[in-house]
Design a protein around this motif. Structure first.
Motif, PDB file in Angstrom:
ATOM      1  N   GLY A 157       2.432  25.635  41.737  1.00 64.81           N
ATOM      2  CA  GLY A 157       2.344  24.867  42.980  1.00 64.81           C
ATOM      3  C   GLY A 157       1.854  25.732  44.126  1.00 64.81           C
ATOM      4  O   GLY A 157       0.956  26.570  43.940  1.00 64.81           O
ATOM      5  N   ASP A 158       2.431  25.559  45.312  1.00 69.51           N
ATOM      6  CA  ASP A 158       2.000  26.360  46.462  1.00 69.51           C
ATOM      7  C   ASP A 158       2.326  27.838  46.255  1.00 69.51           C
ATOM      8  O   ASP A 158       3.310  28.195  45.599  1.00 69.51           O
ATOM      9  N   SER A 159       1.497  28.694  46.834  1.00 72.02           N
ATOM     10  CA  SER A 159       1.687  30.143  46.745  1.00 72.02           C
ATOM     11  C   SER A 159       2.884  30.580  47.576  1.00 72.02           C
ATOM     12  O   SER A 159       3.307  29.891  48.500  1.00 72.02           O
ATOM     13  N   ASP A 203      -0.261  24.145  51.550  1.00 72.33           N
ATOM     14  CA  ASP A 203      -1.529  23.597  51.043  1.00 72.33           C
ATOM     15  C   ASP A 203      -2.336  24.567  50.192  1.00 72.33           C
ATOM     16  O   ASP A 203      -3.554  24.527  50.216  1.00 72.33           O
ATOM     17  N   THR A 204      -1.646  25.423  49.442  1.00 72.49           N
ATOM     18  CA  THR A 204      -2.341  26.429  48.636  1.00 72.49           C
ATOM     19  C   THR A 204      -2.312  26.126  47.141  1.00 72.49           C
ATOM     20  O   THR A 204      -2.889  26.863  46.356  1.00 72.49           O
ATOM     21  N   ALA A 205      -1.631  25.058  46.754  1.00 71.69           N
ATOM     22  CA  ALA A 205      -1.591  24.699  45.331  1.00 71.69           C
ATOM     23  C   ALA A 205      -2.980  24.243  44.883  1.00 71.69           C
ATOM     24  O   ALA A 205      -3.742  23.695  45.685  1.00 71.69           O
ATOM     25  N   PRO A 206      -3.319  24.481  43.600  1.00 67.33           N
ATOM     26  CA  PRO A 206      -4.620  23.998  43.091  1.00 67.33           C
ATOM     27  C   PRO A 206      -4.736  22.484  43.296  1.00 67.33           C
ATOM     28  O   PRO A 206      -3.825  21.734  42.938  1.00 67.33           O
ATOM     29  N   LYS A 207      -5.863  22.061  43.880  1.00 65.51           N
ATOM     30  CA  LYS A 207      -6.053  20.639  44.214  1.00 65.51           C
ATOM     31  C   LYS A 207      -5.924  19.739  42.979  1.00 65.51           C
ATOM     32  O   LYS A 207      -5.320  18.664  43.039  1.00 65.51           O
ATOM     33  N   ALA A 208      -6.494  20.210  41.843  1.00 64.80           N
ATOM     34  CA  ALA A 208      -6.458  19.409  40.617  1.00 64.80           C
ATOM     35  C   ALA A 208      -5.018  19.211  40.135  1.00 64.80           C
ATOM     36  O   ALA A 208      -4.665  18.145  39.632  1.00 64.80           O
ATOM     37  N   LEU A 209      -4.198  20.244  40.319  1.00 59.87           N
ATOM     38  CA  LEU A 209      -2.801  20.168  39.890  1.00 59.87           C
ATOM     39  C   LEU A 209      -2.029  19.167  40.751  1.00 59.87           C
ATOM     40  O   LEU A 209      -1.278  18.334  40.246  1.00 59.87           O
ATOM     41  N   VAL A 210      -2.244  19.258  42.065  1.00 57.38           N
ATOM     42  CA  VAL A 210      -1.568  18.361  43.003  1.00 57.38           C
ATOM     43  C   VAL A 210      -1.915  16.911  42.678  1.00 57.38           C
ATOM     44  O   VAL A 210      -1.032  16.043  42.599  1.00 57.38           O
ATOM     45  N   ALA A 211      -3.214  16.674  42.445  1.00 58.99           N
ATOM     46  CA  ALA A 211      -3.676  15.320  42.176  1.00 58.99           C
ATOM     47  C   ALA A 211      -3.138  14.806  40.835  1.00 58.99           C
ATOM     48  O   ALA A 211      -2.544  13.729  40.768  1.00 58.99           O
ATOM     49  N   GLU A 212      -3.330  15.604  39.805  1.00 62.05           N
ATOM     50  CA  GLU A 212      -2.982  15.159  38.458  1.00 62.05           C
ATOM     51  C   GLU A 212      -1.476  15.017  38.259  1.00 62.05           C
ATOM     52  O   GLU A 212      -1.009  14.092  37.592  1.00 62.05           O
TER      53      GLU A 212
END
Ligand code: MD3
Ligand code: FE
Length: 227
Positions: A157-159, A203-212
């Protein structure tokens, strides 16, 4: 690029791929809503701020600082550590041994970071304002601590701004950013180190991970240990 940060402390960058991160999130979600699932540890004013916790294998009670087979907040029995998690830990330690061997050709990497069969996993979910004060982990058995059996940590998730140092002062501590998919291993001469989470980077988590995964802001951290 993965690196040895100090003797017994290895950071594996992006060791957990997207698919595996998705799988870990799913397992945490499933277990987290059942008996023995996530709760918010409350402190008079403790080091754990704005995070939810759950334990697998055995419970760790942050108020009494002891491990137990039943958790004192609600008498629930913690779920066991899933086999797929144990496999990931095994792979990470093997990878850390390869790094150590590369740098110190004549050494036995198992003397620097002993192998460990985890029986406990502590899962922390930090909200975007989550922090964890500098502390040492020394509630495991004397045998586990004396052998320097490693703690293996997975970030998703987020850094996070992660602090670590020989002493308990924030000023003297070293800082490293832990990103989604990173694995941090602390064993041998680093098992006693002070460590904590200074902040979660928004807002540092990978966008694809957040979405999926339909992930909310925050950071999931899993630490594996042997009691
Ligand atoms: C170094 N968790 O659960 S993970 C903890 O990000 C804990 O949630 C932090 O500290 C987190 O106790 C840090 C990295 C870590 C975990 C355990 C350690 C580093 C460690 C034990 C000994 C030395
Ligand atoms: Fe800790």
């Amino acid at each position: 690029s993965s690196e040895i940060l100090r003797p017994g402390m290895v950071l594996l960058k992006n060791h957990i791929n997207h698919a595996e991160q998705m799988k870990i999130i799913k397992v945490c979600r499933d277990l987290g809503l059942g008996a023995g699932g996530f709760y918010k540890p409350c402190f008079g004013n403790g080091g754990k701020m704005n995070l939810q916790m759950m334990c697998l294998g055995m419970d760790w009670d942050p108020e009494r600082k002891v491990y137990d087979y039943r958790r004192s907040v609600d008498d629930a029995i913690p779920p066991s550590v899933p086999d797929e998690f144990k496999q990931i830990v095994k792979r990470a330690v093997t990878e850390s041994h390869a790094l150590i061997k590369e740098k110190h050709k004549k050494c036995n990497p198992a003397d620097v970071i002993p192998s460990m069969q985890p029986d406990i996993c502590i899962i922390n979910f930090y909200s975007k304002t989550g922090t964890l004060g500098l502390h040492q982990d020394k509630d495991e058995t004397e045998e586990s601590l004396d052998k320097g059996l490693p703690v293996v940590s997975i970030s998703i998730g987020d850094s996070a701004e992660f602090l670590y140092g020989e002493h308990g002062d924030v000023e003297g501590a070293n800082k490293v950013i832990l990103e989604s998919g990173d694995v941090l291993i602390f064993g041998g001469k680093s098992r006693h180190i002070f460590h904590g989470v200074k902040s979660i980077l928004p807002d540092t988590a990978p966008k694809a991970l957040v979405a999926e995964a339909n992930l909310r802001p925050g950071r999931l951290n899993l630490t594996f240990r042997k009691y």
